[in-house]
Design a protein around this motif. Structure first.
Motif, PDB file in Angstrom:
ATOM      1  N   LYS A   1     -22.559  14.819  11.309  1.00  0.00           N
ATOM      2  CA  LYS A   1     -21.562  14.174  12.495  1.00  0.00           C
ATOM      3  C   LYS A   1     -22.009  14.207  13.927  1.00  0.00           C
TER       4      LYS A   1
ATOM      5  N   PHE B   1     -24.429   6.669  24.635  1.00  0.00           N
ATOM      6  CA  PHE B   1     -23.871   5.615  25.208  1.00  0.00           C
ATOM      7  C   PHE B   1     -23.235   5.742  26.665  1.00  0.00           C
ATOM      8  N   LEU B   2     -22.372   6.857  26.596  1.00  0.00           N
ATOM      9  CA  LEU B   2     -21.896   7.138  27.927  1.00  0.00           C
ATOM     10  C   LEU B   2     -22.665   7.662  29.261  1.00  0.00           C
TER      11      LEU B   2
ATOM     12  N   PHE C   1     -20.067  17.149  31.582  1.00  0.00           N
ATOM     13  CA  PHE C   1     -19.200  17.711  30.758  1.00  0.00           C
ATOM     14  C   PHE C   1     -19.491  19.153  30.110  1.00  0.00           C
TER      15      PHE C   1
ATOM     16  N   HIS D   1     -23.459  11.253  15.516  1.00  0.00           N
ATOM     17  CA  HIS D   1     -22.521  10.524  15.975  1.00  0.00           C
ATOM     18  C   HIS D   1     -22.037  10.790  17.166  1.00  0.00           C
ATOM     19  N   TYR D   2     -21.687  12.257  17.583  1.00  0.00           N
ATOM     20  CA  TYR D   2     -21.401  12.673  18.719  1.00  0.00           C
ATOM     21  C   TYR D   2     -22.503  12.392  19.770  1.00  0.00           C
TER      22      TYR D   2
ATOM     23  N   ILE E   1     -13.830  19.425  20.791  1.00  0.00           N
ATOM     24  CA  ILE E   1     -12.895  19.220  21.540  1.00  0.00           C
ATOM     25  C   ILE E   1     -12.117  17.949  21.032  1.00  0.00           C
ATOM     26  N   LEU E   2     -12.732  16.836  20.260  1.00  0.00           N
ATOM     27  CA  LEU E   2     -12.202  15.839  19.504  1.00  0.00           C
ATOM     28  C   LEU E   2     -11.188  16.448  18.317  1.00  0.00           C
ATOM     29  N   HIS E   3     -11.584  17.463  17.878  1.00  0.00           N
ATOM     30  CA  HIS E   3     -11.008  18.206  16.709  1.00  0.00           C
ATOM     31  C   HIS E   3     -10.288  19.543  17.094  1.00  0.00           C
ATOM     32  N   TRP E   4     -10.280  19.606  18.634  1.00  0.00           N
ATOM     33  CA  TRP E   4      -9.470  21.050  18.935  1.00  0.00           C
ATOM     34  C   TRP E   4      -9.740  22.134  18.150  1.00  0.00           C
TER      35      TRP E   4
ATOM     36  N   GLU F   1     -24.832  10.160  19.650  1.00  0.00           N
ATOM     37  CA  GLU F   1     -24.598   8.631  19.945  1.00  0.00           C
ATOM     38  C   GLU F   1     -23.719   8.217  20.964  1.00  0.00           C
ATOM     39  N   ALA F   2     -22.529   8.715  20.720  1.00  0.00           N
ATOM     40  CA  ALA F   2     -21.258   8.427  21.722  1.00  0.00           C
ATOM     41  C   ALA F   2     -21.617   8.824  23.099  1.00  0.00           C
ATOM     42  N   LEU F   3     -22.362   9.922  23.223  1.00  0.00           N
ATOM     43  CA  LEU F   3     -22.652  10.668  24.702  1.00  0.00           C
ATOM     44  C   LEU F   3     -23.761   9.793  25.282  1.00  0.00           C
TER      45      LEU F   3
ATOM     46  N   THR G   1     -23.273  12.375  32.854  1.00  0.00           N
ATOM     47  CA  THR G   1     -22.043  12.832  32.187  1.00  0.00           C
ATOM     48  C   THR G   1     -22.402  13.853  31.338  1.00  0.00           C
TER      49      THR G   1
END
Lengths: 304, 304
Positions: free
Chosen positions: B220, B230-231, B242, B223-224, B160-163, B226-228, B238
């Motif tokens: 990568k 955190f949320l 999602f 990183h995704y 989604i971030l890179h569509w 890790e970000a998730l 979440t």
């Protein structure tokens, strides 16, 4: 000034050119407004709205600023001072409106009573209502806010993580007027990051209040910003690609699936709403009935 | 065992029931396979595939496991030991295949030569190709992998971030067979988090290799994740919302906008591809031609 996402460094002059181009492209591409059309600008005293005020003024746009004094103690006093000082210094038209004088409550008085909703959501709804009403009453066809790339990408991430279909269908740097009394809403800074706007403000000695609003501590949007900052750090350009890629696909993916909503007028205030009574008026009624109850209680206790 | 996202705690017995229900619902709702249909399972030796192996076995499914020995030194040796030991201990059918014996190169030999692509992407493509070919050659109609909620949510966030329109149209816990030689691919653990699977593995003394693959350091997807994480920490549930919200909307939002892709057969290996030569065979050709060049160079140097 290093811009990782553009993989380049700028001297102050070139940065200024870069910044102008971004804003002018945003305005032109999205047909936000012309240099002849008076634009109403909501200025909070933060870096985004102050920079937008300065930018639009020096670029020859017709801007009228309005500042809502939210009645948040020291924070609101300082914000108002900054906005008023800047208006005097550059001789820019400004109207300051105390929220309490319009709705009988300051923002902290409202959020204290509305415990089941995040402060930012309640405050945002009130400000949007008041700004739109002010724009409509004063015959503006468009109002602008200082929302930047970080704001828009964070909002988008929140809307996508929770699949807020209605919000996804409409998130845009230009919200066209869906009703004569709903003024077009534009965000000329939507392609610029917080960091870039902070640089711009410093470069032009634009004063702003640096602290976060004291009521916004628990705002979820900060978490989304933090997560995106982390991903941007790992892969520069992420936010930009995310938001711009979304905007290219919005109509095709998200908007085409939405039913058209019929807008009527609120039976109390006459402003556009999908409901019988708009959410602003429902909030006001709720606050007033709470007040009456507590006055009755006080009267009752008084008579004991 | 505390499950924040379900706002409840479980004793070991109840956790086991919860876990079974999640997997059975995933299998039934998505029509992954029946108890009569032989399922091929790719087992790496990690917690997810080992737990899935154990789960499917004890729940009465017909599972055949295949383990690819990637030839990654100590890491592959230990993974293989774990998988082989578990197979013996529970008398579960297992085939071990050395990737090098099939394609003439170990995974580190491949990734060392393919510097312009992330290791995980190259290795994943090879494993998918080999697993599908193995399934097809051995008449399986379905193969399963241990992908969990965290994996799927991270992949989705990246898409989604890179569509990535094509990937968004197809991301699913069941990839139906689009061609007779492309076997149905299923992910029975897609609703379970890494943490939940780790608990399940501990509860049943399922051995697994705990370290990350040494070649995946720069992936990568971490990183995704890790970000998730955190949320998720800030707002439990979440990831689930999602991914599941996406799956509900995938066809309506993303798939309906995609053109149908015609699948032909690779002119080299005969497996399905949209190209003249499939990406696996193109990689093999590239590796072989590099090898020839370096052999020529060596011969040349030798003759000097």
């Amino acid at each position: 000034m290093k811009l990782k996402r553009h993989n380049s460094s700028f001297c102050p002059e070139c940065f200024d050119i870069f910044f102008s181009r971004q804003v002018e492209q945003a305005i032109k591409k999205n047909r936000m407004f012309s240099r002849e059309e008076p634009v109403l600008l909501g200025v909070s005293g933060g870096k985004d709205s102050m920079s937008l005020w300065f930018y639009l003024h020096q670029a020859g746009y017709k801007v009228q600023a309005v500042h809502f004094d939210l009645g948040m103690g020291e924070y609101s006093l300082r914000s108002r001072e900054i906005v008023e000082g800047f208006s005097k210094q550059h001789q820019l038209p400004l109207e300051v409106i105390e929220v309490k004088s319009l709705i009988n409550y300051s923002i902290p008085e409202v959020t204290k009573k509305v415990r089941n909703r995040p402060s930012c959501s309640v405050c945002g709804m009130i400000k949007r209502h008041l700004l739109n009403r002010y724009a409509w009453d004063n015959h503006f066809s468009v109002y602008a806010t200082g929302h930047n790339l970080d704001d828009e990408a964070a909002t988008l991430l929140g809307n996508i993580l929770h699949w807020q279909d209605g919000y996804l269908a409409h998130q845009s740097p230009v919200l066209p007027s869906p009703h004569p009394k709903m003024v077009r809403k534009v965000k000329p800074f939507y392609t610029l990051t917080e960091e870039e706007i902070r640089w711009y403000a410093r470069l032009h000695d634009i004063p702003f209040i640096a602290e976060r609003c004291p009521l916004s501590k628990r705002a979820k949007s900060f978490h989304y910003k933090e997560a995106l900052d982390f991903l941007e750090e790992k892969s520069p350009g992420t936010k930009h690609m995310f938001l711009l890629g979304f905007l290219e696909r919005r109509d095709r993916y998200f908007a085409s699936n939405q039913e058209k909503v019929e807008l009527g007028e609120c039976s109390r205030c006459g402003m556009p709403t999908t409901l019988e009574v708009c959410s602003f008026c429902r909030l006001m009624e709720r606050l007033d009935s709470q007040k009456e109850r507590s006055e009755e209680n006080n009267a009752h206790h008084g008579s004991e």
